[in-house]
Write a protein that holds these residues in place. Structure first.
Motif, mmCIF file in Angstrom:
data_model
loop_
_atom_site.group_PDB
_atom_site.id
_atom_site.type_symbol
_atom_site.label_atom_id
_atom_site.label_comp_id
_atom_site.label_asym_id
_atom_site.label_seq_id
_atom_site.Cartn_x
_atom_site.Cartn_y
_atom_site.Cartn_z
ATOM 1 N N TYR A 1 47.966 -77.746 -81.096
ATOM 2 C CA TYR A 1 46.597 -77.897 -81.587
ATOM 3 C C TYR A 1 46.598 -78.791 -82.830
ATOM 4 O O TYR A 1 47.639 -79.048 -83.426
ATOM 5 N N TYR A 2 45.428 -79.262 -83.194
ATOM 6 C CA TYR A 2 45.228 -79.893 -84.502
ATOM 7 C C TYR A 2 43.741 -79.841 -84.838
ATOM 8 O O TYR A 2 42.904 -79.530 -83.992
ATOM 9 N N PHE A 3 43.423 -80.108 -86.101
ATOM 10 C CA PHE A 3 42.043 -80.048 -86.575
ATOM 11 C C PHE A 3 41.553 -81.417 -87.026
ATOM 12 O O PHE A 3 42.313 -82.211 -87.583
ATOM 13 N N LEU A 4 40.293 -81.668 -86.785
ATOM 14 C CA LEU A 4 39.585 -82.794 -87.381
ATOM 15 C C LEU A 4 38.632 -82.199 -88.407
ATOM 16 O O LEU A 4 37.672 -81.525 -88.041
ATOM 17 N N ARG A 5 38.923 -82.408 -89.676
ATOM 18 C CA ARG A 5 38.121 -81.798 -90.749
ATOM 19 C C ARG A 5 37.159 -82.817 -91.344
ATOM 20 O O ARG A 5 37.539 -83.941 -91.627
ATOM 21 N N TYR A 6 35.917 -82.408 -91.561
ATOM 22 C CA TYR A 6 34.873 -83.298 -92.056
ATOM 23 C C TYR A 6 34.759 -83.167 -93.579
ATOM 24 O O TYR A 6 34.775 -82.061 -94.117
ATOM 25 N N HIS A 7 34.629 -84.289 -94.263
ATOM 26 C CA HIS A 7 34.571 -84.313 -95.723
ATOM 27 C C HIS A 7 33.320 -83.576 -96.219
ATOM 28 O O HIS A 7 32.224 -83.745 -95.658
ATOM 29 N N PRO A 8 33.433 -82.764 -97.276
ATOM 30 C CA PRO A 8 32.272 -82.001 -97.765
ATOM 31 C C PRO A 8 31.156 -82.875 -98.321
ATOM 32 O O PRO A 8 30.013 -82.436 -98.415
ATOM 33 N N ASP A 9 31.468 -84.126 -98.710
ATOM 34 C CA ASP A 9 30.433 -85.014 -99.260
ATOM 35 C C ASP A 9 29.777 -85.875 -98.190
ATOM 36 O O ASP A 9 29.004 -86.776 -98.507
ATOM 37 N N GLY A 10 30.071 -85.622 -96.926
ATOM 38 C CA GLY A 10 29.463 -86.380 -95.845
ATOM 39 C C GLY A 10 30.413 -87.393 -95.241
ATOM 40 O O GLY A 10 31.501 -87.643 -95.757
ATOM 41 N N SER A 11 29.997 -87.992 -94.157
ATOM 42 C CA SER A 11 30.851 -88.940 -93.446
ATOM 43 C C SER A 11 30.688 -90.359 -93.982
ATOM 44 O O SER A 11 29.645 -90.722 -94.516
ATOM 45 N N LYS A 12 31.750 -91.153 -93.820
ATOM 46 C CA LYS A 12 31.691 -92.565 -94.189
ATOM 47 C C LYS A 12 30.902 -93.321 -93.123
ATOM 48 O O LYS A 12 30.800 -92.863 -91.987
ATOM 49 N N PRO A 13 30.362 -94.481 -93.481
ATOM 50 C CA PRO A 13 29.626 -95.261 -92.478
ATOM 51 C C PRO A 13 30.544 -95.651 -91.320
ATOM 52 O O PRO A 13 31.730 -95.906 -91.516
ATOM 53 N N SER A 14 29.984 -95.698 -90.145
ATOM 54 C CA SER A 14 30.762 -96.122 -88.983
ATOM 55 C C SER A 14 30.877 -97.643 -88.966
ATOM 56 O O SER A 14 30.356 -98.333 -89.850
ATOM 57 N N ASP A 15 31.538 -98.179 -87.966
ATOM 58 C CA ASP A 15 31.683 -99.624 -87.837
ATOM 59 C C ASP A 15 30.362 -100.301 -87.488
ATOM 60 O O ASP A 15 30.209 -101.504 -87.670
ATOM 61 N N VAL A 16 29.423 -99.538 -86.948
ATOM 62 C CA VAL A 16 28.120 -100.084 -86.579
ATOM 63 C C VAL A 16 27.063 -99.469 -87.487
ATOM 64 O O VAL A 16 26.930 -98.251 -87.560
ATOM 65 N N TRP A 17 26.314 -100.305 -88.197
ATOM 66 C CA TRP A 17 25.275 -99.836 -89.114
ATOM 67 C C TRP A 17 23.920 -99.948 -88.438
ATOM 68 O O TRP A 17 23.598 -100.976 -87.839
ATOM 69 N N ASP A 18 23.126 -98.905 -88.543
ATOM 70 C CA ASP A 18 21.793 -98.881 -87.952
ATOM 71 C C ASP A 18 20.799 -99.394 -88.990
ATOM 72 O O ASP A 18 20.343 -98.651 -89.852
ATOM 73 N N ILE A 19 20.468 -100.694 -88.917
ATOM 74 C CA ILE A 19 19.607 -101.337 -89.912
ATOM 75 C C ILE A 19 18.456 -102.043 -89.201
ATOM 76 O O ILE A 19 18.670 -102.786 -88.248
ATOM 77 N N LEU A 20 17.237 -101.808 -89.672
ATOM 78 C CA LEU A 20 16.082 -102.478 -89.086
ATOM 79 C C LEU A 20 16.108 -103.955 -89.453
ATOM 80 O O LEU A 20 16.377 -104.309 -90.604
ATOM 81 N N PRO A 21 15.830 -104.847 -88.506
ATOM 82 C CA PRO A 21 15.843 -106.279 -88.808
ATOM 83 C C PRO A 21 14.701 -106.678 -89.726
ATOM 84 O O PRO A 21 13.708 -105.956 -89.855
#
Length: 204
Positions: free
Chosen positions: A110-130
């Protein structure tokens, strides 16, 4: 393209400034439930009923699960996922030569994926309105302010300077000003410089 400048000898990337706001864990009937609803019940059952784990691996996995739930309760992590041999596949790759996670799954079960308490970093794709092309203010290639915010927050300290050598109508400079940074813009077109000056002057 723009640059960020600082008097600090070795500027530190401010990752926390660009993290998403994390959701909080909650207590339900005396048990901790993570931000996305993970309580550990399903993982416990998968471990207990597993035919792919040895008795020793099951005991270790259950202990580690309880410790991880304790970290969620204490606010040390925001959330987690548990990957168990025979139940879920390893993230990214099943090859032990490529993935350390796959190797851990083989060796420990087994192993764990632990999420940072201050939130996630931006992904490679940013959701930005044109940018609204109907309000481009005389520039043929406008871009939204939001496109500048993440790089500025991540790389430019509070008293740093943002340098845009092709500033156009000053979108980067405007974003820097809104975020409390100084900026320098360079542009060949006097017309664009006047527009940039007018836009930034509105915030002064």
């Amino acid at each position: 393209m723009f640059f960020t400048l600082s008097r600090i000898p070795s500027p530190i990337t401010t990752i926390n400034a660009i993290r998403s706001n994390p959701k909080k864990a909650r207590i339900v009937n005396g048990a901790v439930v993570s931000a996305t609803g993970v309580s550990g019940v399903r993982y416990r059952r998968q471990i207990e009923l597993s035919t792919a784990l040895t008795p020793g691996e099951k005991e270790t996995a259950l202990d580690e699960l309880e410790r991880t739930l304790g970290k969620v309760r204490e606010g040390k992590i925001a959330d987690f996922r548990m990957i168990i041999r025979g139940q879920q596949r390893a993230t990214h790759s099943d090859s032990e030569n490529v993935s350390g996670r796959a190797r851990e799954l083989t060796e420990r079960g087994y192993y764990f994926l632990r999420y940072h308490p201050d939130g996630s970093k931006p992904s490679d794709v940013w959701d930005i309105l044109p940018e609204d092309t109907q309000k481009r203010d005389g520039h043929f290639a406008p871009y939204p302010e939001d496109l500048c915010k993440i790089p500025i927050l991540a790389t430019c300290p509070r008293h740093g300077v943002v340098l845009d050598p092709f500033c156009g109508t000053g979108t980067t400079m405007l974003a820097a000003l809104r975020l409390g940074r100084k900026s320098i813009g360079i542009e060949l077109s006097k017309e664009y410089l006047h527009i940039a000056e007018r836009r930034c002057h509105l915030l002064l």
